[in-house]
Design a protein around this motif. Structure first.
Motif, PDB file in Angstrom:
ATOM      1  N   VAL A   1       0.871  -1.175   0.000  1.00  0.00           N
ATOM      2  CA  VAL A   1       0.000   0.000   0.000  1.00  0.00           C
ATOM      3  C   VAL A   1       0.906   1.221   0.000  1.00  0.00           C
ATOM      4  O   VAL A   1       1.874   1.276   0.771  1.00  0.00           O
ATOM      5  CB  VAL A   1      -0.897   0.006   1.264  1.00  0.00           C
ATOM      6  N   LYS A   2       0.626   2.180  -0.857  1.00  0.00           N
ATOM      7  CA  LYS A   2       1.410   3.418  -0.845  1.00  0.00           C
ATOM      8  C   LYS A   2       1.343   4.038   0.541  1.00  0.00           C
ATOM      9  O   LYS A   2       0.271   4.079   1.153  1.00  0.00           O
ATOM     10  CB  LYS A   2       0.870   4.408  -1.880  1.00  0.00           C
ATOM     11  N   ALA A   3       2.468   4.505   1.036  1.00  0.00           N
ATOM     12  CA  ALA A   3       2.522   5.082   2.381  1.00  0.00           C
ATOM     13  C   ALA A   3       1.534   6.236   2.540  1.00  0.00           C
ATOM     14  O   ALA A   3       0.952   6.407   3.610  1.00  0.00           O
ATOM     15  CB  ALA A   3       3.935   5.528   2.715  1.00  0.00           C
ATOM     16  N   VAL A   4       1.310   6.993   1.483  1.00  0.00           N
ATOM     17  CA  VAL A   4       0.364   8.111   1.574  1.00  0.00           C
ATOM     18  C   VAL A   4      -1.073   7.621   1.779  1.00  0.00           C
ATOM     19  O   VAL A   4      -1.918   8.371   2.240  1.00  0.00           O
ATOM     20  CB  VAL A   4       0.433   9.050   0.342  1.00  0.00           C
ATOM     21  N   ASP A   5      -1.347   6.346   1.470  1.00  0.00           N
ATOM     22  CA  ASP A   5      -2.689   5.776   1.613  1.00  0.00           C
ATOM     23  C   ASP A   5      -2.817   4.873   2.840  1.00  0.00           C
ATOM     24  O   ASP A   5      -3.807   4.167   3.001  1.00  0.00           O
ATOM     25  CB  ASP A   5      -3.053   4.957   0.367  1.00  0.00           C
ATOM     26  N   ALA A   6      -1.814   4.856   3.710  1.00  0.00           N
ATOM     27  CA  ALA A   6      -1.776   3.895   4.818  1.00  0.00           C
ATOM     28  C   ALA A   6      -2.680   4.264   5.986  1.00  0.00           C
ATOM     29  O   ALA A   6      -2.806   3.488   6.924  1.00  0.00           O
ATOM     30  CB  ALA A   6      -0.343   3.709   5.309  1.00  0.00           C
ATOM     31  N   GLY A   7      -3.320   5.435   5.931  1.00  0.00           N
ATOM     32  CA  GLY A   7      -4.219   5.807   7.017  1.00  0.00           C
ATOM     33  C   GLY A   7      -5.311   4.775   7.205  1.00  0.00           C
ATOM     34  O   GLY A   7      -5.622   4.390   8.323  1.00  0.00           O
ATOM     35  N   ASP A   8      -5.881   4.302   6.132  1.00  0.00           N
ATOM     36  CA  ASP A   8      -6.922   3.274   6.163  1.00  0.00           C
ATOM     37  C   ASP A   8      -6.891   2.499   4.858  1.00  0.00           C
ATOM     38  O   ASP A   8      -6.899   3.093   3.787  1.00  0.00           O
ATOM     39  CB  ASP A   8      -8.311   3.905   6.321  1.00  0.00           C
ATOM     40  N   PHE A   9      -6.851   1.178   4.968  1.00  0.00           N
ATOM     41  CA  PHE A   9      -6.965   0.316   3.790  1.00  0.00           C
ATOM     42  C   PHE A   9      -7.603  -0.997   4.200  1.00  0.00           C
ATOM     43  O   PHE A   9      -7.725  -1.294   5.399  1.00  0.00           O
ATOM     44  CB  PHE A   9      -5.600   0.102   3.123  1.00  0.00           C
ATOM     45  N   LEU A  10      -8.037  -1.769   3.227  1.00  0.00           N
ATOM     46  CA  LEU A  10      -8.746  -3.022   3.487  1.00  0.00           C
ATOM     47  C   LEU A  10      -7.903  -4.229   3.105  1.00  0.00           C
ATOM     48  O   LEU A  10      -7.207  -4.213   2.090  1.00  0.00           O
ATOM     49  CB  LEU A  10     -10.051  -3.073   2.693  1.00  0.00           C
ATOM     50  N   ILE A  11      -7.995  -5.266   3.933  1.00  0.00           N
ATOM     51  CA  ILE A  11      -7.415  -6.566   3.602  1.00  0.00           C
ATOM     52  C   ILE A  11      -8.579  -7.551   3.581  1.00  0.00           C
ATOM     53  O   ILE A  11      -9.358  -7.618   4.537  1.00  0.00           O
ATOM     54  CB  ILE A  11      -6.401  -7.043   4.660  1.00  0.00           C
ATOM     55  N   HIS A  12      -8.700  -8.295   2.510  1.00  0.00           N
ATOM     56  CA  HIS A  12      -9.749  -9.302   2.404  1.00  0.00           C
ATOM     57  C   HIS A  12      -9.191 -10.635   2.891  1.00  0.00           C
ATOM     58  O   HIS A  12      -8.333 -11.229   2.250  1.00  0.00           O
ATOM     59  CB  HIS A  12     -10.263  -9.402   0.970  1.00  0.00           C
ATOM     60  N   ALA A  13      -9.662 -11.071   4.054  1.00  0.00           N
ATOM     61  CA  ALA A  13      -9.230 -12.348   4.614  1.00  0.00           C
ATOM     62  C   ALA A  13      -9.845 -13.477   3.791  1.00  0.00           C
ATOM     63  O   ALA A  13     -10.991 -13.366   3.349  1.00  0.00           O
ATOM     64  CB  ALA A  13      -9.660 -12.455   6.070  1.00  0.00           C
ATOM     65  N   PRO A  14      -9.113 -14.557   3.560  1.00  0.00           N
ATOM     66  CA  PRO A  14      -9.660 -15.667   2.771  1.00  0.00           C
ATOM     67  C   PRO A  14     -10.904 -16.297   3.395  1.00  0.00           C
ATOM     68  O   PRO A  14     -11.799 -16.736   2.692  1.00  0.00           O
ATOM     69  CB  PRO A  14      -8.508 -16.675   2.718  1.00  0.00           C
ATOM     70  N   ALA A  15     -10.959 -16.341   4.728  1.00  0.00           N
ATOM     71  CA  ALA A  15     -12.087 -16.943   5.450  1.00  0.00           C
ATOM     72  C   ALA A  15     -11.986 -16.514   6.907  1.00  0.00           C
ATOM     73  O   ALA A  15     -10.996 -15.899   7.322  1.00  0.00           O
ATOM     74  CB  ALA A  15     -12.016 -18.470   5.338  1.00  0.00           C
ATOM     75  N   ALA A  16     -12.985 -16.877   7.683  1.00  0.00           N
ATOM     76  CA  ALA A  16     -12.908 -16.630   9.123  1.00  0.00           C
ATOM     77  C   ALA A  16     -11.766 -17.464   9.696  1.00  0.00           C
ATOM     78  O   ALA A  16     -11.415 -18.510   9.152  1.00  0.00           O
ATOM     79  CB  ALA A  16     -14.236 -16.997   9.783  1.00  0.00           C
ATOM     80  N   GLY A  17     -11.159 -16.984  10.766  1.00  0.00           N
ATOM     81  CA  GLY A  17     -10.062 -17.717  11.389  1.00  0.00           C
ATOM     82  C   GLY A  17      -9.264 -16.819  12.306  1.00  0.00           C
ATOM     83  O   GLY A  17      -9.642 -15.680  12.585  1.00  0.00           O
ATOM     84  N   THR A  18      -8.135 -17.331  12.776  1.00  0.00           N
ATOM     85  CA  THR A  18      -7.236 -16.565  13.641  1.00  0.00           C
ATOM     86  C   THR A  18      -6.062 -16.091  12.799  1.00  0.00           C
ATOM     87  O   THR A  18      -5.350 -16.905  12.209  1.00  0.00           O
ATOM     88  CB  THR A  18      -6.744 -17.427  14.819  1.00  0.00           C
ATOM     89  N   TYR A  19      -5.884 -14.789  12.740  1.00  0.00           N
ATOM     90  CA  TYR A  19      -4.880 -14.161  11.878  1.00  0.00           C
ATOM     91  C   TYR A  19      -3.958 -13.270  12.694  1.00  0.00           C
ATOM     92  O   TYR A  19      -4.294 -12.841  13.791  1.00  0.00           O
ATOM     93  CB  TYR A  19      -5.553 -13.277  10.822  1.00  0.00           C
TER      94      TYR A  19
END
Length: 133
Positions: A54-72
């Motif tokens: 992620v560009k550092a200028v955009d690091a305030g908020d971004f999304l990660i799509h987890a493959p499924a529910a679980g412990t991450y």
């Protein structure tokens, strides 16, 4: 039956990440999301990990799509020179780093257990950057 179809078609959970405490907005943030304790914090040994930049200028908020529910657990690196790695000097990181749940850092990276969190649906993690040099 309709309830089963709705559950089967539910989208995977999303983790909204907020990175705080960047010392500048140069370069990029390398992100690793893994369920594998042996692959934490370097996801290179986990084929199922979610890796992104992620560009550092955009690091305030971004999304990660987890493959499924679980412990991450999440590890981030402020790759200021965009060379796709954490630069070190005499065994100390020259660039910033951070982890989900913001565990205390002593010698070396934290354990998976101290940085891990349960993902059962959409959620949020705030990660505070740390700089050694």
């Amino acid at each position: 039956m309709a309830l089963l179809l709705m559950a089967a078609s539910a989208p995977p959970p999303t983790v909204e990440v907020s990175v705080i405490g960047l010392r500048n907005t140069k370069g990029q943030i390398l992100v690793c999301l893994t369920t594998n304790p042996k692959a934490f914090p370097d996801c290179s040994k986990d084929k199922g990990a979610v890796r992104m930049a992620v560009k550092a200028v955009d690091a305030g908020d971004f999304l990660i799509h987890a493959p499924a529910a679980g412990t991450y657990a999440i590890a981030v690196v402020h790759d200021e020179n965009s060379n796709n790695k954490l630069d070190v000097a005499i065994f100390l990181p020259k660039e910033g780093f951070g982890f989900s749940r913001n565990p205390a850092i002593t010698v070396g990276p934290p354990s998976f257990k101290s940085a891990s969190f349960a993902v059962t649906g959409d959620m949020r993690q705030s990660i505070k950057m740390k700089y050694m040099l």
